[in-house]
Scaffold this active site. Structure first.
Site, PDB file in Angstrom:
ATOM      1  N   ASP A 190      -1.684   0.257  33.300  1.00  0.00           N
ATOM      2  CA  ASP A 190      -1.565  -0.508  33.981  1.00  0.00           C
ATOM      3  C   ASP A 190      -2.805  -1.477  34.172  1.00  0.00           C
ATOM      4  O   ASP A 190      -3.988  -1.851  34.126  1.00  0.00           O
ATOM      5  CB  ASP A 190      -2.020   0.686  35.320  1.00  0.00           C
ATOM      6  CG  ASP A 190      -1.854  -0.327  36.763  1.00  0.00           C
ATOM      7  OD1 ASP A 190      -0.325  -0.828  36.904  1.00  0.00           O
ATOM      8  OD2 ASP A 190      -2.593  -0.058  37.919  1.00  0.00           O
TER       9      ASP A 190
ATOM     10  N   ARG B 256       4.801   0.278  28.793  1.00  0.00           N
ATOM     11  CA  ARG B 256       4.561   0.734  30.126  1.00  0.00           C
ATOM     12  C   ARG B 256       6.411  -0.024  30.279  1.00  0.00           C
ATOM     13  O   ARG B 256       6.645  -0.826  30.158  1.00  0.00           O
ATOM     14  CB  ARG B 256       3.147  -0.340  30.898  1.00  0.00           C
ATOM     15  CG  ARG B 256       4.093  -0.444  32.599  1.00  0.00           C
ATOM     16  CD  ARG B 256       3.097   0.786  32.976  1.00  0.00           C
ATOM     17  NE  ARG B 256       3.588   0.368  34.550  1.00  0.00           N
ATOM     18  CZ  ARG B 256       2.527   0.265  35.608  1.00  0.00           C
ATOM     19  NH1 ARG B 256       1.229  -0.504  35.523  1.00  0.00           N
ATOM     20  NH2 ARG B 256       2.971   0.130  36.700  1.00  0.00           N
TER      21      ARG B 256
ATOM     22  N   ARG C 218       0.290   6.902  33.785  1.00  0.00           N
ATOM     23  CA  ARG C 218       1.030   5.708  32.771  1.00  0.00           C
ATOM     24  C   ARG C 218      -0.011   4.759  31.630  1.00  0.00           C
ATOM     25  O   ARG C 218      -0.800   5.940  31.600  1.00  0.00           O
ATOM     26  CB  ARG C 218       1.281   4.231  33.734  1.00  0.00           C
ATOM     27  CG  ARG C 218      -0.645   4.096  33.952  1.00  0.00           C
ATOM     28  CD  ARG C 218      -0.675   3.088  35.678  1.00  0.00           C
ATOM     29  NE  ARG C 218       0.365   3.553  36.821  1.00  0.00           N
ATOM     30  CZ  ARG C 218       0.242   3.318  37.919  1.00  0.00           C
ATOM     31  NH1 ARG C 218       0.364   2.622  37.896  1.00  0.00           N
ATOM     32  NH2 ARG C 218       1.488   3.826  38.612  1.00  0.00           N
TER      33      ARG C 218
ATOM     34  N   ASP D 132      -3.971  -4.525  36.634  1.00  0.00           N
ATOM     35  CA  ASP D 132      -3.933  -5.056  38.150  1.00  0.00           C
ATOM     36  C   ASP D 132      -4.617  -6.363  38.448  1.00  0.00           C
ATOM     37  O   ASP D 132      -5.874  -6.427  37.783  1.00  0.00           O
ATOM     38  CB  ASP D 132      -4.108  -4.387  39.272  1.00  0.00           C
ATOM     39  CG  ASP D 132      -3.114  -3.018  39.423  1.00  0.00           C
ATOM     40  OD1 ASP D 132      -2.064  -3.284  39.644  1.00  0.00           O
ATOM     41  OD2 ASP D 132      -3.463  -2.109  39.956  1.00  0.00           O
TER      42      ASP D 132
END
Length: 162
Positions: free
Chosen positions: A97, A84, A94, A99
């Site tokens: 990811d 990434r 992607r 979060d």
């Protein structure tokens, strides 16, 4: 050392999604903290951009002794392991990811780190898996449960168990 309750959302839509998720799920306990709850895997439509490739998402509850900034550093390291590269070009496909959704009931608004995640209430792909593991969790800004935020969400993107 104090443990903090951290909620994360993992997602990817490039490559061998399930293999990458499994590898990331192995790295989280080593690099961030003990996973105490995990949702089912969900297949979700891309949000904020067009792509033929659907995302695979999972929500996690983790116990960590790291600070929010240290968690973010570890997330950056994990994402880099999957190739990434962050950019300012907006949303895109992607390989991984991750979060931060919540860190205890902390409200943090820095340039590079905002907790709770500022758009989680607008995204079914976040709320559906999070609701599975944290239905009664109260958002520290909106003072609503995840279940209530899910009911109020107007996002119409497709989210289904994988």
């Amino acid at each position: 050392m104090r443990k903090h309750i951290l909620y994360l959302l993992l997602g990817c839509n490039l490559g061998d999604r399930k293999k990458q998720m499994d590898e990331a799920l192995d790295l989280i306990p080593e690099m961030i903290g003990q996973v105490t709850k995990r949702s089912s895997f969900y297949e979700t439509e891309p949000w904020g951009f067009s792509s033929e490739e659907f995302f695979l998402n999972i929500a996690l509850q983790t116990l960590t002794s790291l600070s929010p900034e240290e968690v973010m550093q570890q997330i950056d390291e994990i994402e880099k392991m999957f190739g990434r590269e962050r950019s300012d070009r907006g949303y895109s496909s992607r390989t991984m990811d991750i979060d931060i959704l919540f860190y205890d009931d902390l409200v943090l608004d820095q340039d590079i780190l905002k907790i709770p995640h500022p758009r989680l209430q607008d995204r079914m792909f976040v709320l559906v898996p999070l609701n599975e593991i944290a239905h009664e969790l109260i958002h520290p800004v909106f003072l609503k449960t995840i279940g209530e935020l899910l009911q109020d969400c107007t996002d119409t993107k497709n989210v289904r168990k994988s």
